[in-house]
Design a protein around this motif. Structure first.
Motif, short mmCIF file in Angstrom:
data_model
loop_
_atom_site.label_atom_id
_atom_site.label_comp_id
_atom_site.label_asym_id
_atom_site.label_seq_id
_atom_site.Cartn_x
_atom_site.Cartn_y
_atom_site.Cartn_z
N TYR A 86 0.85 -1.19 0.00
CA TYR A 86 0.00 0.00 0.00
C TYR A 86 0.89 1.24 0.00
O TYR A 86 1.92 1.26 0.66
CB TYR A 86 -0.87 0.05 1.26
N LEU A 87 0.45 2.24 -0.70
CA LEU A 87 1.15 3.51 -0.61
C LEU A 87 0.17 4.66 -0.79
O LEU A 87 -0.88 4.49 -1.40
CB LEU A 87 2.27 3.61 -1.64
N GLU A 88 0.55 5.76 -0.18
CA GLU A 88 -0.23 6.99 -0.35
C GLU A 88 0.45 7.82 -1.41
O GLU A 88 1.64 8.11 -1.30
CB GLU A 88 -0.24 7.80 0.96
N HIS A 89 -0.29 8.16 -2.46
CA HIS A 89 0.32 8.95 -3.52
C HIS A 89 -0.66 10.03 -3.94
O HIS A 89 -1.80 9.73 -4.31
CB HIS A 89 0.67 8.03 -4.71
N ARG A 93 -4.87 6.52 -1.54
CA ARG A 93 -4.27 5.26 -1.07
C ARG A 93 -4.38 4.23 -2.18
O ARG A 93 -5.47 3.93 -2.66
CB ARG A 93 -5.01 4.79 0.19
N SER A 95 -2.97 0.35 -3.84
CA SER A 95 -2.35 -0.92 -3.46
C SER A 95 -2.23 -1.82 -4.68
O SER A 95 -3.04 -1.75 -5.60
CB SER A 95 -3.17 -1.61 -2.37
N LEU A 125 6.64 3.41 -7.74
CA LEU A 125 7.57 2.59 -6.96
C LEU A 125 8.94 2.54 -7.64
O LEU A 125 9.97 2.60 -6.99
CB LEU A 125 7.02 1.17 -6.80
N LEU A 129 10.23 5.73 -5.20
CA LEU A 129 10.42 5.13 -3.88
C LEU A 129 11.92 5.00 -3.61
O LEU A 129 12.66 4.45 -4.42
CB LEU A 129 9.76 3.75 -3.84
N ASP A 133 12.52 4.94 2.68
CA ASP A 133 11.07 5.19 2.70
C ASP A 133 10.35 4.02 3.36
O ASP A 133 10.88 2.91 3.45
CB ASP A 133 10.54 5.36 1.26
N THR A 134 9.11 4.27 3.78
CA THR A 134 8.32 3.19 4.38
C THR A 134 7.07 2.93 3.55
O THR A 134 6.53 3.84 2.90
CB THR A 134 7.89 3.53 5.82
N LEU A 135 6.64 1.68 3.61
CA LEU A 135 5.44 1.23 2.90
C LEU A 135 4.62 0.40 3.86
O LEU A 135 5.19 -0.27 4.73
CB LEU A 135 5.81 0.30 1.75
N GLU A 136 3.31 0.37 3.65
CA GLU A 136 2.51 -0.58 4.43
C GLU A 136 2.41 -1.89 3.66
O GLU A 136 2.24 -1.91 2.43
CB GLU A 136 1.11 -0.03 4.70
#
Ligand code: FES
Length: 371
Positions: A86-89, A93, A95, A125, A129, A133-136
């Motif tokens: 998942y990422l916020e862009h 949100r 995925s 990505l 990215l 960086d962090t990702l869920e």
């Protein structure tokens, strides 16, 4: 900005048990706790799995392998499975699911991402990215597994179908699998031969491994095959009739392999995974129905052709989802009333309380969903 080193993020997961109890008993809200934890480190959460990017490596002209270090909430996965990212862009949100190419015991994992022209997630990505960086991370799913028998193995991959098979191959060789393994990878051109340096090194290290490429849209070099999958490509595979077969790629490729396997009559097992959407069964009678999403208080006219996921998104809702192919189960919701049609099989389901996958279910009558 982080006020806590990432190494601590993994360690404190166990220490947060009292907070989990307070959340479970309703004294605290998880979202409030997570907001505070995220101030200490962007990857720190009470239960959700976040990971930090620790390495980026291009493994083909259009494919990147990401090495990730998960926080202490990661419960592991198996090589060959897929992982939801998942990422916020731009405030949205997003995925997508990607194959795990390696799973380590210390919370470290690797995924491979192929560039999808016109996509919203893979270009971000691949291009933006960064390490740190962090990702869920979301659920893992997938059924491919290395055969349990000691028989020779044939791996057939097309395009990014190489990625789950590579995850399985890496783990099997590292664990001492010694029977012959042949990997045949179908790619458009030389630049798409993903992981070529590593595969050549593995061939040099493990005498039981043979790797070959078939180019479907470019001139071939000595030792390479030409064109799409055909049985003649397997003529030089030793002990072919004793092989367990794993195949992964677009649906058309997988279907060709299945047809070959049935005709050839191999006694071993065949495992396949297709990563393009399955053929959907159309209802020849287009009609309108009323679709209700109960918790969102949305009621609107819908048609009986599109999936519930598409309808929900058209209504402006953002249901959780991943594969959009009925595989990962992340879009599962409860049917409250009405009848839905499974778009893959055409089967009808109308039992209230039944879990349904929004991405492969269409309304067949007026329907109410717990969403
Ligand atoms: S999004 Fe994966 S099953 Fe629906």
């Amino acid at each position: 900005m982080a006020f806590m080193p990432f190494a601590w993020v993994r360690r404190v997961a166990r220490l947060m048990r009292p907070l989990r109890v307070l959340v479970a008993q309703g004294w605290l809200r998880e979202s409030d706790v997570d907001s505070t934890l995220a101030l200490l480190h962007p990857a720190l959460r009470l239960n959700r799995v976040f990971a930090r990017v620790i390495e980026r490596q291009w493994v083909a002209d259009d494919m990147l392998e990401l090495s990730l270090q998960a926080n202490g909430n990661w419960s592991g996965a198996q090589p060959g499975q897929h992982l939801q990212l998942y990422l916020e862009h731009a405030g949205v949100r997003l995925s997508r699911s990607y194959s795990l190419t390696a799973v380590h015991t210390n919370g470290r994992l690797q995924v491979a991402i192929k560039h999808q022209a016109g996509g919203r997630v893979s270009p971000y990505l691949l291009e933006h990215l960064a390490v740190g960086d962090t990702l869920e991370l979301g659920p893992v799913y997938g059924e491919l597994s290395w055969p349990e028998t000691p028989q020779p193995v044939l791996l057939l991959a097309a395009g990014s179908g190489i990625t789950p098979l590579l995850g399985l191959l890496r783990a099997a060789l590292a664990q001492g699998f010694s029977a012959p393994v042949t990997l045949l990878h179908y790619v458009r051109g030389q630049g798409q031969r993903a992981f070529i340096a590593e595969l050549q090194a593995l061939q040099a290290q493990y005498s039981n491994l043979q790797v070959r490429w078939s180019l479907t849209n470019a001139p071939v070099e000595p030792g390479e095959l030409a064109g799409r999958f055909t049985a003649t490509h397997l003529a030089s595979v030793p002990q072919l009739m004793q092989r367990s077969v794993l195949a992964c790629g677009p649906a058309g490729f997988v279907s060709q392999v299945q047809q070959w396997w049935h005709v050839a009559g191999l006694p071993g097992a065949l495992q396949v995974e297709a990563f393009t959407p399955p053929t959907l069964s159309a209802d020849s009678n287009l009609r309108q129905v009323t679709l209700s999403f109960a918790r969102s208080h949305q009621h609107s006219v819908a048609d009986n052709q599109r999936s519930l996921l598409e309808h929900a998104e058209m209504f402006g809702l953002k249901p959780a989802h991943g594969c959009r192919q009925g595989i990962c189960a992340s879009c599962t919701c409860t049917l409250l009333s009405g009848t839905v049609r499974d778009l893959r099989s055409g089967a009808l389901f109308s039992e209230p309380g039944q879990p349904i996958r929004l991405c492969v279910s269409a309304p067949h009558s007026d329907v109410e969903i717990d969403l």
